[in-house]
Design an enzyme around this catalytic site. Structure first.
Site, PDB file in Angstrom:
ATOM      1  N   GLN A   1      37.235 -11.652  42.993  1.00  0.00           N
ATOM      2  CA  GLN A   1      36.833 -10.454  43.744  1.00  0.00           C
ATOM      3  C   GLN A   1      35.418 -10.019  43.346  1.00  0.00           C
ATOM      4  O   GLN A   1      34.591  -9.717  44.207  1.00  0.00           O
ATOM      5  CB  GLN A   1      37.831  -9.327  43.488  1.00  0.00           C
ATOM      6  CG  GLN A   1      39.226  -9.665  43.990  1.00  0.00           C
ATOM      7  CD  GLN A   1      40.260  -8.580  43.704  1.00  0.00           C
ATOM      8  OE1 GLN A   1      40.099  -7.771  42.803  1.00  0.00           O
ATOM      9  NE2 GLN A   1      41.322  -8.568  44.468  1.00  0.00           N
TER      10      GLN A   1
ATOM     11  N   HIS B   1      30.500 -10.254  45.407  1.00  0.00           N
ATOM     12  CA  HIS B   1      29.269  -9.451  45.520  1.00  0.00           C
ATOM     13  C   HIS B   1      28.100 -10.393  45.277  1.00  0.00           C
ATOM     14  O   HIS B   1      27.800 -10.754  44.144  1.00  0.00           O
ATOM     15  CB  HIS B   1      29.336  -8.270  44.550  1.00  0.00           C
ATOM     16  CG  HIS B   1      30.476  -7.367  44.902  1.00  0.00           C
ATOM     17  ND1 HIS B   1      30.333  -6.324  45.785  1.00  0.00           N
ATOM     18  CD2 HIS B   1      31.789  -7.430  44.584  1.00  0.00           C
ATOM     19  CE1 HIS B   1      31.523  -5.753  45.964  1.00  0.00           C
ATOM     20  NE2 HIS B   1      32.425  -6.404  45.261  1.00  0.00           N
ATOM     21  N   ARG B   2      27.477 -10.822  46.390  1.00  0.00           N
ATOM     22  CA  ARG B   2      26.539 -11.937  46.329  1.00  0.00           C
ATOM     23  C   ARG B   2      25.197 -11.582  45.731  1.00  0.00           C
ATOM     24  O   ARG B   2      24.458 -12.449  45.303  1.00  0.00           O
ATOM     25  CB  ARG B   2      26.337 -12.503  47.746  1.00  0.00           C
ATOM     26  CG  ARG B   2      27.590 -13.114  48.314  1.00  0.00           C
ATOM     27  CD  ARG B   2      27.567 -13.149  49.826  1.00  0.00           C
ATOM     28  NE  ARG B   2      27.655 -11.801  50.382  1.00  0.00           N
ATOM     29  CZ  ARG B   2      27.619 -11.503  51.676  1.00  0.00           C
ATOM     30  NH1 ARG B   2      27.463 -12.486  52.547  1.00  0.00           N
ATOM     31  NH2 ARG B   2      27.710 -10.262  52.096  1.00  0.00           N
TER      32      ARG B   2
ATOM     33  N   ARG C   1      34.531  -1.089  44.418  1.00  0.00           N
ATOM     34  CA  ARG C   1      35.540  -1.543  43.455  1.00  0.00           C
ATOM     35  C   ARG C   1      36.094  -0.446  42.551  1.00  0.00           C
ATOM     36  O   ARG C   1      37.046  -0.706  41.815  1.00  0.00           O
ATOM     37  CB  ARG C   1      34.964  -2.688  42.607  1.00  0.00           C
ATOM     38  CG  ARG C   1      34.505  -3.891  43.430  1.00  0.00           C
ATOM     39  CD  ARG C   1      35.605  -4.493  44.271  1.00  0.00           C
ATOM     40  NE  ARG C   1      35.130  -5.666  45.003  1.00  0.00           N
ATOM     41  CZ  ARG C   1      35.889  -6.432  45.765  1.00  0.00           C
ATOM     42  NH1 ARG C   1      37.169  -6.166  45.913  1.00  0.00           N
ATOM     43  NH2 ARG C   1      35.369  -7.474  46.402  1.00  0.00           N
TER      44      ARG C   1
END
Ligand SMILES: Cc1cc2nc3c(=O)[nH]c(=O)nc-3n(C[C@H](O)[C@H](O)[C@H](O)COP(=O)(O)OP(=O)(O)OC[C@H]3O[C@@H](n4cnc5c(N)ncnc54)[C@H](O)[C@@H]3O)c2cc1C
Length: 306
Positions: free
Chosen positions: A100, A104-105, A210
């Protein structure tokens, strides 16, 4: 500033044990065997302000202190100055959390290689409290209790999976199978370890998603730990993020129209009284609020415009 981190050993390529970070103020323990450490920080609130003033220059006189400027930037999505702050973390987490977090690239990641190293036997076991039922309202969530015997069976089953997969992994390695192949039996409860570096703009985007109650509880715990570690280094940025993003939400066209209808009936006297107590808003922000939600009364509230 390199602020924390374990001494690097070339002899030991095993995963970091949680006992090695215990007592280090730059680390927070998470879940049963995981942790987050803030290992490097570039910049601070002042650096973000400096970057912003290049583009605003003399025009920033209206927002003439650091706190107000950062709050203005945050409120209006002027995001690039926040990229002048960077933070680096050392994280140990179950693979299910890493999957997960790695979505977040806009961050740099380097993870322990299970092709190069033998993964230590570290398996995430949720607490009994965490073992909950499938939520009926949120298809991705957990909600409500399950009977004690169901919890115990699940924990026993997890232990069997841990033992079986570990045996197959170690047997394969013992029989000369390569590490990159043997690892295919390891489950997503297996812990992994990585370094992550991210700028403050993208860090806050990740935090917002998150730390939200819709995110899986395990990743919420990691994100909350990161927020806590970063706050002392960027206190004004974090405060503004909480006020304008974390604890805020955007309003749709329909919601805004409905609110305008409702607010049109607010008596003049109430509006005047809130002028003296604008809930911690800056002057400029309060003007924006009156302009957007009481357009007909703006001139009454701010008569100096005439
Ligand atoms: C509660 C929750 C449930 C989720 N469920 C699922 C799911 O079921 N399945 C699933 O696959 N994912 C799921 N995700 C992941 C989600 O869809 C995003 O991939 C993840 O949150 C990363 O967000 P991001 O793209 O904004 O972040 P980043 O990748 O860090 O990107 C930050 C910003 O950079 C820009 N950006 C980055 N890369 C690109 C690009 N290639 N093109 C254009 N702009 C780019 C975008 O503006 C983006 O907002 C879930 C996330 C959450 C929080």
């Amino acid at each position: 500033v390199f602020i924390a981190g374990l001494s690097l050993s070339t002899e030991n390529d095993e995963m970091t044990d949680v006992s090695e970070i215990r007592g280090d103020a730059n680390y927070v323990e998470v879940l049963d065997r995981g942790f987050v450490g803030l290992v490097n920080v570039m910049g601070n609130d002042e650096m973000i302000e400096r970057a912003a003033r290049v583009s605003y220059g003399a025009g920033t006189r209206a927002v003439n202190d650091r706190r107000n400027l950062l709050r203005y930037l945050m409120r209006h999505y002027h995001t690039s100055p926040f990229e002048f702050g960077e933070v680096a973390f050392h994280v140990k987490m179950p693979i299910l959390v890493a999957r997960q977090l790695f979505r977040h690239r806009m961050q740099s990641i380097n993870e322990q290689s299970a092709r190069y190293s033998v993964l230590t036997d570290e398996f995430y076991y949720p607490t009994e409290d965490r073992i909950q039922a499938q939520s009926k309202t949120n298809k991705q969530g957990s909600e409500g209790d399950v009977p004690q015997d169901v919890k115990e069976k699940f924990l026993n089953d997890l232990a069997s999976v841990d033992e079986l997969t570990r045996t197959v992994y170690e047997d394969a390695l013992g029989n000369g199978i390569s590490r990159e192949l043997a690892r295919m039996v390891l489950p997503v409860a297996q812990y992994t370890e990585c370094y992550i570096k991210v700028d403050m703009n993208n860090f806050l985007k990740m935090l917002r998603l998150r730390t939200d109650s819709h995110a899986q509880q395990e990743i919420q715990e990691y994100a909350n730990a990161m927020e806590k570690l970063v706050e002392p280094h960027f206190p004004l940025t974090i405060e503004a993020y909480r006020d304008y993003h974390k604890n805020a939400r955007s309003v749709s066209r329909m919601e805004k129209e409905m609110m305008l209808n409702l607010l049109a009936h607010v008596p003049e006297s109430t509006l005047r009284s809130i002028c003296f107590d604008s809930f911690g808003m800056g002057k400029r922000e309060f003007r924006e609020f009156i302009r957007d939600f009481f357009p007909d009364k703006y001139d009454t509230v701010f008569p100096e415009n005439h």
